[in-house]
Design a protein around this motif. Structure first.
Motif, PDB file in Angstrom:
ATOM      1  N   ALA A 156       0.826  -1.211   0.000  1.00 16.23           N
ATOM      2  CA  ALA A 156       0.000   0.000   0.000  1.00 16.23           C
ATOM      3  C   ALA A 156       0.860   1.259   0.000  1.00 16.23           C
ATOM      4  CB  ALA A 156      -0.925  -0.012   1.215  1.00 16.23           C
ATOM      5  N   ALA A 157       1.967   1.242   0.738  1.00 16.82           N
ATOM      6  CA  ALA A 157       2.844   2.415   0.803  1.00 16.82           C
ATOM      7  C   ALA A 157       3.540   2.653  -0.532  1.00 16.82           C
ATOM      8  CB  ALA A 157       3.876   2.238   1.913  1.00 16.82           C
ATOM      9  N   VAL A 158       3.961   1.577  -1.191  1.00 18.37           N
ATOM     10  CA  VAL A 158       4.581   1.718  -2.512  1.00 18.37           C
ATOM     11  C   VAL A 158       3.606   2.395  -3.472  1.00 18.37           C
ATOM     12  CG1 VAL A 158       5.430   0.445  -4.526  1.00 18.37           C
ATOM     13  CG2 VAL A 158       6.182  -0.217  -2.230  1.00 18.37           C
ATOM     14  N   ALA A 159       2.346   1.982  -3.413  1.00 25.11           N
ATOM     15  CA  ALA A 159       1.328   2.595  -4.278  1.00 25.11           C
ATOM     16  C   ALA A 159       1.114   4.064  -3.913  1.00 25.11           C
ATOM     17  CB  ALA A 159       0.027   1.814  -4.162  1.00 25.11           C
ATOM     18  N   ALA A 160       1.098   4.360  -2.602  1.00 25.21           N
ATOM     19  CA  ALA A 160       0.879   5.745  -2.171  1.00 25.21           C
ATOM     20  C   ALA A 160       2.030   6.648  -2.602  1.00 25.21           C
ATOM     21  CB  ALA A 160       0.710   5.797  -0.655  1.00 25.21           C
ATOM     22  N   LEU A 161       3.238   6.101  -2.604  1.00 24.96           N
ATOM     23  CA  LEU A 161       4.412   6.885  -2.992  1.00 24.96           C
ATOM     24  C   LEU A 161       4.568   6.976  -4.501  1.00 24.96           C
ATOM     25  CD1 LEU A 161       6.953   5.499  -0.359  1.00 24.96           C
ATOM     26  CD2 LEU A 161       6.001   7.810  -0.426  1.00 24.96           C
ATOM     27  N   LYS A 162       3.765   6.167  -5.238  1.00 31.74           N
ATOM     28  CA  LYS A 162       3.773   6.166  -6.708  1.00 31.74           C
ATOM     29  C   LYS A 162       5.160   5.839  -7.248  1.00 31.74           C
ATOM     30  CE  LYS A 162      -0.055   9.446  -6.886  1.00 31.74           C
ATOM     31  NZ  LYS A 162      -0.552  10.759  -7.341  1.00 31.74           N
ATOM     32  N   PHE A 211       8.930   9.885   0.852  1.00 27.93           N
ATOM     33  CA  PHE A 211       7.731  10.502   1.422  1.00 27.93           C
ATOM     34  C   PHE A 211       7.989  11.968   1.751  1.00 27.93           C
ATOM     35  CE2 PHE A 211       5.759  11.922   5.396  1.00 27.93           C
ATOM     36  CZ  PHE A 211       4.445  12.027   4.967  1.00 27.93           C
ATOM     37  N   ARG A 212       9.115  12.252   2.396  1.00 27.03           N
ATOM     38  CA  ARG A 212       9.409  13.628   2.794  1.00 27.03           C
ATOM     39  C   ARG A 212       9.612  14.525   1.574  1.00 27.03           C
ATOM     40  NH1 ARG A 212      13.040  12.994   8.386  1.00 27.03           N
ATOM     41  NH2 ARG A 212      11.479  11.732   9.467  1.00 27.03           N
ATOM     42  N   GLN A 213      10.188  13.955   0.513  1.00 27.04           N
ATOM     43  CA  GLN A 213      10.330  14.737  -0.720  1.00 27.04           C
ATOM     44  C   GLN A 213       8.957  15.025  -1.322  1.00 27.04           C
ATOM     45  OE1 GLN A 213      12.115  12.741  -4.153  1.00 27.04           O
ATOM     46  NE2 GLN A 213      13.171  14.637  -4.694  1.00 27.04           N
ATOM     47  N   GLY A 214       8.084  14.015  -1.333  1.00 26.74           N
ATOM     48  CA  GLY A 214       6.739  14.206  -1.859  1.00 26.74           C
ATOM     49  C   GLY A 214       5.928  15.193  -1.032  1.00 26.74           C
ATOM     50  N   ALA A 236       9.070   3.346   8.766  1.00 30.08           N
ATOM     51  CA  ALA A 236       8.849   4.090   7.524  1.00 30.08           C
ATOM     52  C   ALA A 236       7.378   4.040   7.124  1.00 30.08           C
ATOM     53  CB  ALA A 236       9.721   3.515   6.410  1.00 30.08           C
ATOM     54  N   LEU A 237       6.756   2.867   7.265  1.00 28.71           N
ATOM     55  CA  LEU A 237       5.357   2.734   6.896  1.00 28.71           C
ATOM     56  C   LEU A 237       4.467   3.588   7.798  1.00 28.71           C
ATOM     57  CD1 LEU A 237       5.272  -1.112   6.192  1.00 28.71           C
ATOM     58  CD2 LEU A 237       5.458   0.756   4.533  1.00 28.71           C
ATOM     59  N   ASP A 238       4.816   3.679   9.082  1.00 31.12           N
ATOM     60  CA  ASP A 238       4.077   4.570   9.983  1.00 31.12           C
ATOM     61  C   ASP A 238       4.068   5.995   9.440  1.00 31.12           C
ATOM     62  OD1 ASP A 238       3.352   2.689  11.867  1.00 31.12           O
ATOM     63  OD2 ASP A 238       4.986   3.149  13.254  1.00 31.12           O
ATOM     64  N   GLU A 239       5.233   6.456   8.965  1.00 31.40           N
ATOM     65  CA  GLU A 239       5.341   7.841   8.502  1.00 31.40           C
ATOM     66  C   GLU A 239       4.561   8.054   7.211  1.00 31.40           C
ATOM     67  OE1 GLU A 239       8.812  11.213   7.877  1.00 31.40           O
ATOM     68  OE2 GLU A 239       9.064   9.553   9.277  1.00 31.40           O
ATOM     69  N   VAL A 240       4.672   7.107   6.289  1.00 31.26           N
ATOM     70  CA  VAL A 240       3.930   7.230   5.030  1.00 31.26           C
ATOM     71  C   VAL A 240       2.430   7.213   5.288  1.00 31.26           C
ATOM     72  CG1 VAL A 240       3.464   6.133   2.801  1.00 31.26           C
ATOM     73  CG2 VAL A 240       5.817   6.223   3.682  1.00 31.26           C
ATOM     74  N   GLU A 241       2.002   6.305   6.173  1.00 26.32           N
ATOM     75  CA  GLU A 241       0.573   6.175   6.464  1.00 26.32           C
ATOM     76  C   GLU A 241       0.018   7.400   7.196  1.00 26.32           C
ATOM     77  OE1 GLU A 241       0.888   1.290   6.806  1.00 26.32           O
ATOM     78  OE2 GLU A 241       0.733   2.525   8.619  1.00 26.32           O
ATOM     79  N   ALA A 242       0.855   8.056   7.998  1.00 28.69           N
ATOM     80  CA  ALA A 242       0.405   9.259   8.708  1.00 28.69           C
ATOM     81  C   ALA A 242       0.072  10.379   7.736  1.00 28.69           C
ATOM     82  CB  ALA A 242       1.469   9.716   9.691  1.00 28.69           C
TER      83      ALA A 242
END
Length: 310
Positions: free
Chosen positions: A128-134, A156-159, A213-219
Motif C-alpha cells: 500500500a505504501a509503494v502505491a501511495a508513494l507512486k 515521502f518527505r520529498q513528496g 517508515a510505513l508509519d510515517e507514510v501512512e500518517a
C-alpha cells in the motif's frame, strides 16, 4: 507511542516466532514539564541560566514544508544581544568517505525481492505504501528492508515537499546578517553512519525500520504540515506529533542509540560551555533531543542550571 510499539511487537512476533522487545528509542519519551506553549508570537523558546550567563534555546523540527513561514521577531531580539549562535551538530563527508560509501552500496543490495518474506500484515502495508508513494516496488525491495525503509521515508518527505535545511538555514542567515558568530555544537564524520547501514542487520532491526517508515507514510503529509504549523505558532505539544520514522530507524541500528545519546551529550556540553562565559547565547536544538528524557534540557537541569520556558 503505545500503538506503534504494539504494532511493531506483533510484526516481530510473526517474523521470529516469539515476542521480541521493541528496539531502543532514546528520544521516544518526552519530559512533559518541559513541553511549553510560546508566550509570544512565533516558535517557543527556553531559557537556561547560570549566575552570569543565559542561553536562549530555540527548539526546531528536523525539517519544514517548503514555504512554511514563521515569526522571526523573537529570534531577531535575541540575536541583537547574543555573542554567538550554537546550531545542531553537522555531519561532513570527504572525497575518500564518498568513495568508501559508494563501495559499500553493494553490501546493502539483495539478490531477490524481500517482499515475499515479510509477515502478511507488513507485506500488505508495504504494498500500500509503494502505491501511495507512486514508485515501482523494485525501487525498494532489492535493498535490505531497513534501507528500503529509509528510502521510503526520504521519498515521502520529498513528496511532502519538506526542506531539511529549514528552519536552520534561515536562522544561520539571520545570525550572519546580525554579525553574530555561528557554529555547530559538534561536527561528525559521515562515514561511521554509512557503516551502520551496511552492518549485518538483524531481522528485528530490518522489520522495525520498515515498520517505522510505513508509519510515517501512512500518517500522511497532512500530519506533517499540522505539526509544522503548530511549531510556528509555539505549540510544542502539537509540533511533537510529527511522525519520525527515520529517527526511530536510525536509533535501532547497531550503535544507533549510543550515537543519539552522544549527540545529546555533545550539545549539552556546548551549552554548558556557553553558560560559563558571561553574556547571552542563542542555541538551536532539534525538539526531540531537546525535550527527551535524558536529553539536553534534562541533562542541564540535572547539572543544576535553571531551565524555564522563555
Amino acid at each position: 507511542m503505545d500503538r506503534r510499539v504494539a504494532g511493531l511487537a506483533a510484526a516481530l512476533a510473526l517474523l521470529t516466532g516469539a515476542q521480541a522487545p521493541a528496539p531502543p528509542d532514546p528520544e521516544g519519551t518526552v519530559v512533559q514539564e518541559l513541553v511549553v506553549q510560546a508566550r509570544e508570537p512565533g516558535p517557543a523558546w527556553w531559557k537556561v541560566a547560570s549566575p552570569t550567563a543565559a542561553v536562549w534555546v530555540l527548539g526546531v523540527p528536523s525539517a519544514l514544508p517548503k514555504g512554511q513561514g514563521w515569526d522571526q521577531q523573537g529570534l531577531e531580539r535575541r540575536l541583537a544581544r547574543a555573542r554567538r549562535v550554537i546550531l545542531p551538530p553537522a555531519a561532513h563527508i570527504g572525497l575518500l568517505d564518498l568513495i568508501g560509501a559508494l563501495s559499500l552500496a553493494g553490501k546493502m543490495r539483495l539478490k531477490a525481492p524481500f517482499e515475499a518474506s515479510l509477515p502478511p500484515d507488513l507485506a500488505r502495508r508495504f504494498t500500500a505504501a509503494v502505491a501511495a508513494l507512486k514508485r515501482p516496488a523494485d525501487r525498494y525491495d532489492r535493498w535490505k528492508p531497513a534501507i528500503a525503509g529509509v528510502l521510503m521515508t526520504l521519498d515521502f518527505r520529498q513528496g511532502a515537499r519538506l526542506d531539511a535545511d529549514q528552519p536552520v538555514a534561515a536562522i544561520r542567515g539571520l545570525a550572519q546578517r546580525h554579525g553574530v558568530a555561528v557554529a555547530p555544537a559538534a561536527s561528525y564524520a559521515a562515514m561511521p553512519f554509512a557503516k551502520m547501514f551496511v552492518a549485518e542487520l538483524s531481522d528485528q532491526v530490518n522489520a522495525a525500520c520498515l515498520a517505522d517508515a510505513l508509519d510515517e507514510v501512512e500518517a500522511g503529509a497532512g500530519r506533517t504540515r499540522a505539526a509544522a504549523d503548530a511549531w510556528a505558532r509555539g505549540d510544542v505539544a502539537g509540533a511533537l506529533t510529527a511522525e519520525r520514522g527515520f529517527e526511530r530507524c536510525a536509533a535501532a541500528l547497531p550503535n544507533g542509540a549510543d550515537l543519539v545519546r552522544q549527540s545529546e551529550a555533545d550539545q549539552t556540553h556546548a551549552l554548558e560551555g556557553a553558560l560559563k562565559t558571561p553574556g547571552e547565547t542563542v542555541a538551536v536544538v532539534d525538539l526531540r533531543p531537546l525535550l527527551a528524557k535524558g536529553g539536553v534540557l534534562d541533562q542541564l537541569r540535572a547539572a543544576g542550571y535553571q531551565v524555564s520556558g522563555g
